[in-house]
Design an enzyme around this catalytic site. Structure first.
Site, PDB file in Angstrom:
ATOM      1  CG  ASP A 100      -3.736  -1.351 -10.205  1.00 49.11           C
ATOM      2  OD1 ASP A 100      -4.878  -1.788 -10.714  1.00 49.11           O
ATOM      3  OD2 ASP A 100      -2.886  -0.789 -10.367  1.00 49.11           O
ATOM      4  CE1 TYR A 119      -0.166  -3.541 -12.205  1.00 48.01           C
ATOM      5  CE2 TYR A 119      -0.019  -0.984 -12.724  1.00 48.01           C
ATOM      6  CZ  TYR A 119       0.487  -1.636 -11.766  1.00 48.01           C
ATOM      7  OH  TYR A 119       0.173  -1.581 -10.785  1.00 48.01           O
ATOM      8  CG  ASN A 154      -5.724   2.287 -11.042  1.00 44.70           C
ATOM      9  OD1 ASN A 154      -5.463   1.573 -10.479  1.00 44.70           O
ATOM     10  ND2 ASN A 154      -4.646   3.529 -11.250  1.00 44.70           N
ATOM     11  CG  HIS A 207      -6.324  -1.279  -6.230  1.00 42.12           C
ATOM     12  ND1 HIS A 207      -5.298  -2.659  -6.196  1.00 42.12           N
ATOM     13  CD2 HIS A 207      -5.919   0.128  -7.124  1.00 42.12           C
ATOM     14  CE1 HIS A 207      -4.799  -1.631  -7.381  1.00 42.12           C
ATOM     15  NE2 HIS A 207      -4.553  -0.120  -8.001  1.00 42.12           N
ATOM     16  CG  HIS A 263      -2.403   6.176  -5.959  1.00 48.10           C
ATOM     17  ND1 HIS A 263      -2.121   6.435  -7.204  1.00 48.10           N
ATOM     18  CD2 HIS A 263      -0.955   5.252  -6.372  1.00 48.10           C
ATOM     19  CE1 HIS A 263      -2.121   6.043  -8.006  1.00 48.10           C
ATOM     20  NE2 HIS A 263      -1.080   5.368  -7.669  1.00 48.10           N
ATOM     21  CG  HIS A 285       3.438   0.879  -7.708  1.00 45.47           C
ATOM     22  ND1 HIS A 285       3.110   1.220  -9.078  1.00 45.47           N
ATOM     23  CD2 HIS A 285       2.242  -0.069  -7.877  1.00 45.47           C
ATOM     24  CE1 HIS A 285       2.055   1.368  -9.650  1.00 45.47           C
ATOM     25  NE2 HIS A 285       1.337   0.447  -9.084  1.00 45.47           N
TER      26      HIS A 285
HETATM   27 FE   FE2 Z   1      -3.453   0.920  -8.552  1.00 48.11          FE
END
Ligand code: FE2
Ligand code: NAG
Ligand code: NAG
Ligand code: NAG
Ligand code: NAG
Ligand code: NAG
Ligand code: NAG
Ligand code: NAG
Length: 470
Positions: free
Chosen positions: A198, A201, A235, A320, A330, A359
Site C-alpha cells: 500500500d 493510495y 490491495n 500485506h 480486515h 492501520h
Molecule cells: Fe491494505
C-alpha cells in the site's frame, strides 16, 4: 472469544462451548497499550506541499527510487520519471573513491490509466557492484542531471550485522510525512526499508487519479533514492477499475516499480526473494492466486528448501494481509493464505512475518494453528517455538486513518497492540540475535514503544516470548 475467532469459521460452535469452559484463562493475553493517541483526521498533504515539489529545470528527473536488483545485493535497479520528453535512460555511477564514471543504460516506458498519461518512466539496472561500497549515481543525463548515492550491502554471510526499516501502508498524508521523518531521524539507522504494501493510495481519488502516484514518488524520494526499499504489493496497488475501463490489475504499480523477481526464478513481480547481508527475505502476494497448483504456491514450495540458514540465518517473510490480527478491521482476511502456507512457515522455522493492511500496530507471540484437520477440533493458536512472530506494521499513516477498534478480550496470541502511526526497525546483530523495536510518531525519535530481542529460530531457538503463557 477472540482467540478462537481466528480459527476456522467451522469451529464456531466448539469455540462457544470452549469459551464457557475456559473463560478465565483466556484473559491472560498480552498488552493493549494504554497510550491514547490524540484523534485527528488523517488528511493528504495538498498538491502544493513542499514534499511534492517538482525539481527545477527542463525534463529534470523526479521520483527517483532504488531497489535491490539481483538475488545477493550486487545489483541495483534505479528508476525515475521525466515529464517533458523521454530523455536519456542512462545512469552514470561511480564508487566513492573512483574518478571514473561507469555507464548503464535502461529503458523507458509509459502507460495510460483512464484519462491520465504517465510521464516517461525509466528503469535501469546497475550490475557487478562491489559489496559494502558507497556509490554515487546520476540520472537525467543531457538535460538537468541530479546526483544521488547509496551504499551496497555487505557480502551475504551468517554473522553480518544489518539494519532494516519497516514501513507499511504509507500513503501521503501529514501523518505519512511524520512516519518518514521519524524513520529518517531514528538513531537506529535503517539501511534498507522492507515495505509491506500500500504505497500511494492514489486509488482513493476519483478515477484513481494517478497524479497521486507521481506526488507519492516525489514525497518518498528523499529516502528511497538513497537506500533501497523492498516492495510488497498491497490491495491499493491493484487499481482494478472496470467502471472506467481499467481491468488490468497492478497496472500503475508494475509500470512504476520494478523488483528483481527473475533472479529468484519467480515468474511474476508479486512474489520473489532476495538475500541481503544475513537475511533471506521472501516477499509474497496476498492479491495473487496462492492456492495449490498456482504459480505462487509452486514457487514458494520450491523456494523454502533453498534457504540455507548457514548462509542466511534470518528468514523473513513480507506480505500485506496479516494472518494474526486482532483488530476489527480486515479481520480474518489473511485466513485463507494462513491455512495454505502456515505449516511451511513452522516447518522451515521462519523467524518473523511482517504484514501491513491494518492501520495499526500489533505483535504476536510465536504461535501456530496448524493442527486442525476438519474433524479434530484443534483450531486454536498455540505457543510454538518453531513458529514465526507475526508483526502488523500497517501504521504508516495513510488517508484512511487509524484502526482503533480491537477484538476483546485481547487474544492470547497477541503480545502487544496499539493503534498509533509509526514504523519499526529490525537490527540484526549476528546469527543468533536481533533487536526489534517499534516507534510511534507521537514521541521523540529515540523512544521505543515496543521492543524485544529476537532469537534466531535455526541457531538459537530459545523462548523469546514477552507474555506469560496460560
Ligand atoms: Fe491494505
Ligand atoms: C514533511 O516533513 C519534512 C521533514 O520533517 C518537513 O521539512 C516538511 O515541511 C514536511 N511537509 C509537510 C507538508 O508536512
Ligand atoms: C479526467 O476526467 C475527470 C472527470 O472525468 C476530470 O475531472 C479530469 O480533469 C480529467 N483529467 C484529465 C487529465 O483529462
Ligand atoms: C567508500 O565507502 C566505503 C564503504 O562505505 C568506505 O569504507 C570507504 O571508507 C569510503 N571511501 C572513501 C574514500 O570515502
Ligand atoms: C533458478 O533456476 C536456475 C535453473 O534451474 C538455477 O540454476 C538457479 O540456481 C535458480 N536460482 C535460484 C535463486 O533459485
Ligand atoms: C550453505 O551455506 C554454507 C555457508 O555458505 C555452505 O558452506 C554450504 O555448502 C551451503 N549448503 C548448501 C547445501 O548449499
Ligand atoms: C467495533 O467493531 C465491532 C465489530 O465489527 C462492531 O460491532 C462495533 O460496533 C465497533 N465499535 C465501534 C465503536 O465502532
Ligand atoms: C551476538 O550478538 C549478541 C547481541 O549483541 C551478543 O550478546 C552475542 O555475544 C553475539 N554472539 C556472538 C557469537 O558473537
Amino acid at each position: 472469544m477472540g482467540v478462537r475467532r481466528t480459527s476456522f469459521l467451522g469451529c464456531f460452535i466448539l469455540a462457544v462451548l470452549g469459551l464457557i469452559i475456559s473463560a478465565p484463562i483466556l484473559c491472560r493475553g498480552g498488552t493493549t497499550s494504554s497510550f491514547v493517541r490524540k484523534v485527528e483526521k488523517t488528511i493528504d498533504m495538498p498538491m502544493d506541499s513542499d514534499v511534492f515539489s517538482v525539481p527545477p529545470g527542463y525534463n529534470a528527473p523526479q521520483q527517483v527510487h532504488i531497489t535491490q536488483g539481483d538475488h545477493v545485493g550486487k545489483a541495483m535497479i534505479v528508476s525515475w520519471v521525466t515529464m517533458d520528453e523521454p530523455g536519456s535512460s542512462t545512469v552514470l555511477y561511480w564508487s566513492n573513491n573512483s574518478k571514473q564514471k561507469n555507464k548503464a543504460t535502461g529503458a523507458v516506458t509509459t502507460y495510460r490509466f483512464y484519462n491520465y498519461t504517465s510521464g516517461y518512466i525509466h528503469h535501469c539496472i546497475i550490475k557487478h557492484l562491489k559489496f559494502n561500497t558507497k556509490y554515487y549515481y546520476e540520472v537525467g543525463i543531457g538535460h538537468n542531471p541530479r546526483t544521488f548515492w547509496f551504499v551496497t550491502p555487505p557480502q551475504v554471510g551468517p554473522d553480518v550485522p544489518y539494519t532494516f526499516g519497516l514501513i507499511g501502508d504509507l500513503g501521503q498524508s501529514f501523518d505519512s510525512n511524520r512516519t518518514l521523518t521519524h524513520y529518517e531521524l531514528n538513531p537506529i539507522k535503517g539501511q534498507t526499508v522492507l515495505f509491506v504494501g500500500d504505497l500511494s493510495y492514489a486509488d482513493n481519488y476519483p478515477n484513481h487519479d494517478n497524479t497521486r502516484w507521481d506526488t507519492w514518488g516525489r514525497f518518498v524520494e528523499r529516502s528511497v533514492a538513497y537506500q533501497p526499499w523492498i516492495w510488497t504489493t498491497g490491495n491499493h496497488e491493484i487499481d482494478f477499475a472496470p467502471e472506467i475501463g481499467e481491468t488490468k490489475p497492478f497496472k500503475p504499480y508494475t509500470h512504476r516499480y520494478r523488483v528483481p523477481y527473475k533472479s529468484s526464478n519467480s515468474t511474476a513481480p508479486f512474489w520473489y526473494s532476495i538475500k541481503r547481508a544475513s537475511a533471506y527475505i521472501i516477499v509474497l502476494s496476498s492479491y495473487s492466486a496462492y492456492g495449490m497448483y498456482t504459480p505462487q504456491y509452486q514457487w514458494l514450495y520450491e523456494e523454502l528448501p533453498k534457504v540455507n540458514r548457514s548462509e542466511t540465518p534470518w528468514l523473513i517473510v513480507l506480505l500485506h494481509s496479516p494472518w494474526y490480527n486482532s483488530y476489527n478491521y480486515h479481520y480474518m482476511e489473511g485466513e485463507t493464505m494462513r491455512v495454505m502456507y502456515e505449516p511451511w512457515f513452522v516447518q522451515y522455522k521462519v523467524d518473523v512475518v511482517f504484514a501491513g493492511h491494518v492501520h495499526a500496530y500489533e505483535r504476536s507471540e510465536r504461535v501456530s494453528n496448524v493442527a486442525y484437520n476438519i474433524v479434530n477440533g484443534k483450531c486454536t493458536p498455540v505457543r510454538d517455538q518453531s513458529a514465526p512472530i507475526y508483526i502488523t506494521i500497517g501504521d504508516g499513516g495513510n488517508i484512511e486513518g487509524l484502526a482503533n477498534n480491537m477484538t476483546e478480550p485481547q487474544p492470547e496470541y497477541s503480545a502487544f497492540r496499539e493503534p498509533s502511526f509509526g514504523h519499526a526497525t529490525l537490527d540484526i546483530k549476528n546469527r543468533t540475535h536481533a533487536y526489534y523495536s517499534w516507534h510511534r510518531n507521537q514521541e521523540g525519535y529515540v523512544v521505543e514503544a515496543d521492543k524485544l530481542r529476537l532469537y534466531n529460530r535455526f541457531w538459537h531457538p530459545v523462548d523469546d516470548s514477552t507474555t506469560a503463557k496460560s
